[in-house]
Design a protein around this motif. Structure first.
Motif, PDB file in Angstrom:
ATOM      1  N   PRO A  34       0.845  -1.199   0.000  1.00 46.42           N
ATOM      2  CA  PRO A  34       0.000   0.000   0.000  1.00 46.42           C
ATOM      3  C   PRO A  34       0.881   1.250   0.000  1.00 46.42           C
ATOM      4  CG  PRO A  34      -0.710  -1.563   1.685  1.00 46.42           C
ATOM      5  CD  PRO A  34       0.619  -2.044   1.191  1.00 46.42           C
TER       6      PRO A  34
ATOM      7  N   GLY B 130      -6.684  -5.660  -6.680  1.00 48.56           N
ATOM      8  CA  GLY B 130      -6.956  -4.661  -5.652  1.00 48.56           C
ATOM      9  C   GLY B 130      -7.309  -5.251  -4.307  1.00 48.56           C
TER      10      GLY B 130
ATOM     11  N   ASP C 216      -7.237   6.452  -2.318  1.00 45.83           N
ATOM     12  CA  ASP C 216      -8.531   5.776  -2.287  1.00 45.83           C
ATOM     13  C   ASP C 216      -8.983   5.410  -0.878  1.00 45.83           C
ATOM     14  OD1 ASP C 216      -8.765   5.851  -5.070  1.00 45.83           O
ATOM     15  OD2 ASP C 216      -7.618   3.994  -5.299  1.00 45.83           O
ATOM     16  N   HIS C 217      -8.006   5.115   0.013  1.00 51.32           N
ATOM     17  CA  HIS C 217      -8.367   4.562   1.321  1.00 51.32           C
ATOM     18  C   HIS C 217      -8.136   5.523   2.489  1.00 51.32           C
ATOM     19  CE1 HIS C 217      -7.839   1.055  -1.304  1.00 51.32           C
ATOM     20  NE2 HIS C 217      -8.698   0.453  -0.506  1.00 51.32           N
TER      21      HIS C 217
ATOM     22  N   TYR D 229       3.782   6.096   3.804  1.00 51.71           N
ATOM     23  CA  TYR D 229       3.333   5.523   2.532  1.00 51.71           C
ATOM     24  C   TYR D 229       4.171   5.954   1.336  1.00 51.71           C
ATOM     25  CZ  TYR D 229      -0.626   3.630   5.030  1.00 51.71           C
ATOM     26  OH  TYR D 229      -1.414   2.897   5.907  1.00 51.71           O
TER      27      TYR D 229
ATOM     28  N   ASN E  80      -7.001  -6.803  -0.695  1.00 52.90           N
ATOM     29  CA  ASN E  80      -6.026  -6.663   0.390  1.00 52.90           C
ATOM     30  C   ASN E  80      -5.681  -8.040   0.929  1.00 52.90           C
ATOM     31  OD1 ASN E  80      -5.214  -6.381   3.346  1.00 52.90           O
ATOM     32  ND2 ASN E  80      -5.141  -4.256   2.678  1.00 52.90           N
TER      33      ASN E  80
ATOM     34  N   GLU F 133      -0.502   6.031  -3.762  1.00 52.81           N
ATOM     35  CA  GLU F 133      -1.620   5.839  -4.691  1.00 52.81           C
ATOM     36  C   GLU F 133      -2.777   5.142  -3.980  1.00 52.81           C
ATOM     37  OE1 GLU F 133      -2.534   3.468  -8.882  1.00 52.81           O
ATOM     38  OE2 GLU F 133      -0.473   3.998  -8.362  1.00 52.81           O
ATOM     39  N   TRP F 134      -2.424   4.145  -3.154  1.00 55.73           N
ATOM     40  CA  TRP F 134      -3.435   3.441  -2.360  1.00 55.73           C
ATOM     41  C   TRP F 134      -4.087   4.408  -1.367  1.00 55.73           C
ATOM     42  CZ3 TRP F 134      -3.774   2.600   2.915  1.00 55.73           C
ATOM     43  CH2 TRP F 134      -4.667   1.612   3.339  1.00 55.73           C
ATOM     44  N   CYS F 135      -3.293   5.306  -0.796  1.00 51.91           N
ATOM     45  CA  CYS F 135      -3.806   6.275   0.168  1.00 51.91           C
ATOM     46  C   CYS F 135      -4.917   7.138  -0.423  1.00 51.91           C
ATOM     47  CB  CYS F 135      -2.686   7.193   0.653  1.00 51.91           C
ATOM     48  SG  CYS F 135      -1.716   6.534   1.994  1.00 51.91           S
TER      49      CYS F 135
ATOM     50  N   ILE G 185      -1.214  -5.722  -1.668  1.00 44.31           N
ATOM     51  CA  ILE G 185      -2.385  -5.486  -2.511  1.00 44.31           C
ATOM     52  C   ILE G 185      -2.193  -6.255  -3.815  1.00 44.31           C
ATOM     53  CG2 ILE G 185      -3.849  -3.768  -3.631  1.00 44.31           C
ATOM     54  CD1 ILE G 185      -3.691  -3.490  -0.578  1.00 44.31           C
TER      55      ILE G 185
END
Length: 414
Positions: free
Chosen positions: A71, A323, A78-79, A93, A325, A74-76, A308
């Motif tokens: 993660p 995608g 979205d989440h 991150y 987890n 880029e993952w941050c 991921i």
């Protein structure tokens, strides 16, 4: 028993997983992890929307496969939509720990200049000297039958001193780093409270300021330390940016002392529970590194790490969507009987496959050799110098799910 009485199906996979968050589960997670591995080795928890892996083979395969990404920022997006408000999230991150290709390869190549076998070997003298000095203090505290907290006097200050020696942090600055490192490590928790974020943000801001100042000093006055090496590191004209320099030093510091502190306390405790093997380590320094590896397997400091799925995959017959987890439960993998016969037995003579405590694949820990050096030096010296070392009271673990670390380890030397 009435044959018509339905059999008790036992706890569900979710009940087994959630039991790990209880005080009893934190103290001894292994029965629940063994049951989960036996009943559902690839378990999808719909509430957490995460696939938990508990076999060695599955965990090793995912950690070694670059198609499973860490993660990152880029993952941050979205989440953690408010990640920009948290300096700790920006650090964590975007650091090498969470970077993916091609950034990860670039960062690791440049940072690797500070972790060559020669540089690690050159630290042995400092590790030995620092260990002996701390054990002098421990000896004074336990003289005449006194009790002392091993973690306070050795387990915490030794890794802080060693990583300070590696980076170039002056000895006078090191004591304040224990609290800052502990607060920053709250980022390792799978579920973070608002207090966790506040503590981590404050610590990261303070540490970034400190390392920015240290780099300015090293630019003016180079020395034989990691800060100087990273300032000069380049390949084909590529260099670390200023932010990358600061955050790399921060990462090396936090990762280098929290996990090593956990390893030291647990290795000492494990050998205290196995006096015959403790005597072997005291008599033969070559066995100390094997004791380090076995303690890392038997009581893994970092219990789990996540990835991921970069593309659809099938693990153990379970379909993982792109995608998805995936959490590799290292504490379970390191006690998988398919990989380690009689896995609940502590045995420093155990040989075979490498444990997963330092991860595997692209993200295998850069500091693994230094951690092993610290552990092997400390274990041999502790049990040589204090043959009558014993528990003075039950040890106390930190209230943490991801990191198994003794906050207090009360010992007596006779």
């Amino acid at each position: 028993m009435d044959p018509h009485t339905p059999l008790d199906p036992g706890p569900s996979s979710q009940e087994l997983l959630f039991s790990l968050f209880t005080p009893e589960g934190r103290e001894n997670p292994f029965p629940a992890l063994e049951a989960l591995r036996s009943t559902e080795p690839v378990y999808h928890d719909r509430d957490l929307d995460t696939y938990f892996l508990t076999t060695y083979a599955h965990c090793q395969a995912v950690l070694s496969d670059s198609a499973f990404r860490t993660p990152d920022l880029e993952w941050c997006a979205d989440h953690l939509p408010d990640w920009r408000e948290h300096p700790a999230a920006d650090f964590f991150y975007s650091s090498m720990l969470r970077a993916n290709q091609p950034d990860h390869t670039r960062l690791r190549r440049l940072v690797g200049a500070g972790f060559t076998p020669r540089r690690v070997a050159a630290l042995r003298g400092a590790v030995e000297e620092l260990t002996d000095g701390l054990l002098d203090t421990f000896a004074d505290a336990t003289a005449h039958g006194g009790t002392a907290d091993f973690q306070d006097l050795v387990g915490y200050p030794l890794p802080v001193a060693v990583v300070g020696e590696l980076i170039g942090v002056p000895a006078a600055d090191r004591p304040r780093f224990r609290g800052l490192g502990g607060d920053a490590s709250r980022l390792l928790e799978p579920v973070r409270t608002e207090e966790d974020w506040q503590r981590a943000d404050t610590a990261v801001t303070a540490l970034r300021g400190y390392f920015e100042d240290l780099l300015l000093r090293r630019a003016a006055e180079p020395r034989e330390d990691l800060a100087t090496v990273l300032l000069a590191a380049q390949e084909d004209g590529d260099r670390l940016t200023r932010k990358e320099l600061v955050d790399t030093l921060l990462l090396v510091f936090v990762a280098g002392f929290e996990t090593t502190t956990a390893m030291l306390g647990q290795a000492v405790h494990a050998l205290l529970l196995h006096p015959e093997q403790r005597a072997e380590v005291a008599a033969d320094p070559s066995l100390a590194e094997r004791a380090v590896d076995e303690s890392l397997r038997w009581d893994t400091p970092v219990q789990m790490t996540e990835r991921i799925a970069g593309a659809p995959a099938v693990i153990g017959g379970v379909e993982i969507p792109a995608g998805g987890n995936v959490t590799t439960v290292l504490a379970a993998a390191n006690r998988d009987p398919e990989q380690f016969p009689d896995p609940h037995r502590f045995d420093l003579h155990r040989s075979g496959t490498r444990v997963l405590s330092f991860s595997a694949g692209p993200h295998y820990c850069l500091g693994a050799a230094l951690a092993r050096l610290e552990g092997s030096v400390a274990l041999h010296r502790v049990f040589t110098r204090f043959p009558g070392l014993a528990l003075a009271a039950p040890p106390v673990r930190r209230e943490s799910f991801s990191l198994r670390v003794y906050e207090h380890l009360p010992l007596t030397a006779s």
